[in-house]
Design a protein around this motif. Structure first.
Motif, PDB file in Angstrom:
ATOM      1  N   ARG A  82      14.671  53.700 -27.815  1.00 37.68           N
ATOM      2  CA  ARG A  82      13.857  52.680 -27.685  1.00 37.68           C
ATOM      3  C   ARG A  82      14.494  51.587 -28.529  1.00 37.68           C
ATOM      4  O   ARG A  82      14.486  50.288 -27.961  1.00 37.68           O
ATOM      5  CB  ARG A  82      12.621  52.996 -27.751  1.00 37.68           C
ATOM      6  N   ALA A  83      14.625  51.527 -29.592  1.00 35.55           N
ATOM      7  CA  ALA A  83      15.049  50.591 -30.714  1.00 35.55           C
ATOM      8  C   ALA A  83      16.377  50.111 -30.135  1.00 35.55           C
ATOM      9  O   ALA A  83      16.420  48.581 -30.220  1.00 35.55           O
ATOM     10  CB  ALA A  83      15.036  51.169 -31.797  1.00 35.55           C
ATOM     11  N   LEU A  84      17.301  50.930 -29.953  1.00 37.99           N
ATOM     12  CA  LEU A  84      18.515  50.327 -29.703  1.00 37.99           C
ATOM     13  C   LEU A  84      18.683  49.485 -28.154  1.00 37.99           C
ATOM     14  O   LEU A  84      19.224  48.252 -28.354  1.00 37.99           O
ATOM     15  CB  LEU A  84      19.570  51.425 -29.460  1.00 37.99           C
ATOM     16  N   SER A  86      15.986  47.930 -27.192  1.00 34.81           N
ATOM     17  CA  SER A  86      15.276  46.618 -27.464  1.00 34.81           C
ATOM     18  C   SER A  86      16.128  45.689 -27.992  1.00 34.81           C
ATOM     19  O   SER A  86      16.187  44.511 -27.494  1.00 34.81           O
ATOM     20  CB  SER A  86      14.073  46.767 -28.056  1.00 34.81           C
ATOM     21  N   ARG A  87      16.884  46.172 -29.099  1.00 30.83           N
ATOM     22  CA  ARG A  87      18.087  45.130 -30.001  1.00 30.83           C
ATOM     23  C   ARG A  87      18.902  44.680 -29.055  1.00 30.83           C
ATOM     24  O   ARG A  87      19.187  43.831 -29.025  1.00 30.83           O
ATOM     25  CB  ARG A  87      18.310  46.026 -30.913  1.00 30.83           C
ATOM     26  N   PHE A  88      19.704  45.690 -27.957  1.00 29.10           N
ATOM     27  CA  PHE A  88      20.667  45.068 -27.240  1.00 29.10           C
ATOM     28  C   PHE A  88      20.139  44.166 -26.549  1.00 29.10           C
ATOM     29  O   PHE A  88      20.892  43.148 -26.006  1.00 29.10           O
ATOM     30  CB  PHE A  88      21.368  46.351 -26.476  1.00 29.10           C
ATOM     31  N   HIS A  89      19.155  44.404 -25.842  1.00 23.15           N
ATOM     32  CA  HIS A  89      18.402  43.578 -24.688  1.00 23.15           C
ATOM     33  C   HIS A  89      18.292  41.720 -25.365  1.00 23.15           C
ATOM     34  O   HIS A  89      18.911  41.025 -24.858  1.00 23.15           O
ATOM     35  CB  HIS A  89      17.120  44.192 -24.332  1.00 23.15           C
ATOM     36  N   ASP A  90      17.636  42.043 -26.307  1.00 25.84           N
ATOM     37  CA  ASP A  90      17.366  40.827 -27.171  1.00 25.84           C
ATOM     38  C   ASP A  90      18.667  40.033 -27.595  1.00 25.84           C
ATOM     39  O   ASP A  90      18.859  39.001 -27.503  1.00 25.84           O
ATOM     40  CB  ASP A  90      16.554  40.788 -28.351  1.00 25.84           C
ATOM     41  N   GLU A  91      19.576  40.902 -28.291  1.00 27.29           N
ATOM     42  CA  GLU A  91      20.821  40.393 -28.875  1.00 27.29           C
ATOM     43  C   GLU A  91      21.825  39.785 -27.402  1.00 27.29           C
ATOM     44  O   GLU A  91      22.486  38.572 -27.780  1.00 27.29           O
ATOM     45  CB  GLU A  91      21.755  41.168 -29.540  1.00 27.29           C
ATOM     46  N   ARG A 133      31.257  45.556 -29.894  1.00 21.74           N
ATOM     47  CA  ARG A 133      29.986  46.443 -29.965  1.00 21.74           C
ATOM     48  C   ARG A 133      29.982  47.875 -30.111  1.00 21.74           C
ATOM     49  O   ARG A 133      30.545  48.440 -29.066  1.00 21.74           O
ATOM     50  CB  ARG A 133      28.854  45.832 -29.209  1.00 21.74           C
ATOM     51  N   GLU A 135      27.785  50.118 -30.033  1.00 25.24           N
ATOM     52  CA  GLU A 135      26.949  50.916 -29.116  1.00 25.24           C
ATOM     53  C   GLU A 135      27.410  51.088 -27.656  1.00 25.24           C
ATOM     54  O   GLU A 135      26.647  51.631 -27.180  1.00 25.24           O
ATOM     55  CB  GLU A 135      25.609  50.457 -29.194  1.00 25.24           C
TER      56      GLU A 135
END
Length: 161
Positions: A82-84, A86-91, A133, A135
């Motif tokens: 979930r954290a990754l 969310s982070r990838f979405h925002d970035e 990236r 990820e």
């Protein structure tokens, strides 16, 4: 969140007309839907407060903004968390070339809608920004030749038998 998405005929007409032209003068909109301008204005305020009308926007010619080439990039990231996500979405959304980000279920995790100056810019974005990236484990790209969209969406709940 939308409260009670059931709309009466007037609300449906207002939503339809606003989707077609959000700058329609209140008096003209009221005439089209058959209510007084003050009633129409109040209904629009209610539709906004209920979360059904979420905003108004201007359509802009993408080429005039230096975005002559559009592409869709399907990407997979790992490890899924979930954290990754969310982070990838925002970035990704913060990248100037990215116009929209969709989080997906199925074979791909994300769909990025890009707008870039030319194919060289697209290649540079893919190689320099996406491939770099750690990820991202895989992506595939499709160039968009043309696209259309409906200006006014109908309330499918109202169409159900």
């Amino acid at each position: 969140m939308i409260e009670n998405s059931n709309l009466d005929r007037v609300d449906r007409q207002i939503v339809h007309e606003l989707q077609r032209d959000a700058r329609i003068p209140m008096r003209d909109l009221a005439d089209v839907v058959g209510v007084a301008a003050s009633t129409c204005s109040e209904r629009i305020r209610r539709l906004q407060s209920r979360g059904l009308v979420t905003g108004f926007h201007a359509d802009v010619d993408l080429a005039s903004l230096g975005r002559s080439v559009q592409a869709l990039v399907f990407a997979q990231i790992r490890p899924l968390s979930r954290a990754l996500i969310s982070r990838f979405h925002d970035e990704a959304l913060a990248m100037p070339e990215v116009m929209a980000v969709f989080v997906l279920a199925g074979g791909d995790d994300f769909l990025l809608h890009l707008g870039v100056t030319d194919v060289a810019h697209l290649h540079s974005f893919l190689v320099d920004k996406l491939s770099a990236r750690k990820e991202i484990v895989q992506f595939r790209t499709s160039v968009i030749f043309s696209h259309g969209r409906k200006r006014a969406l109908e309330d499918l709940n109202a169409l159900a038998p």
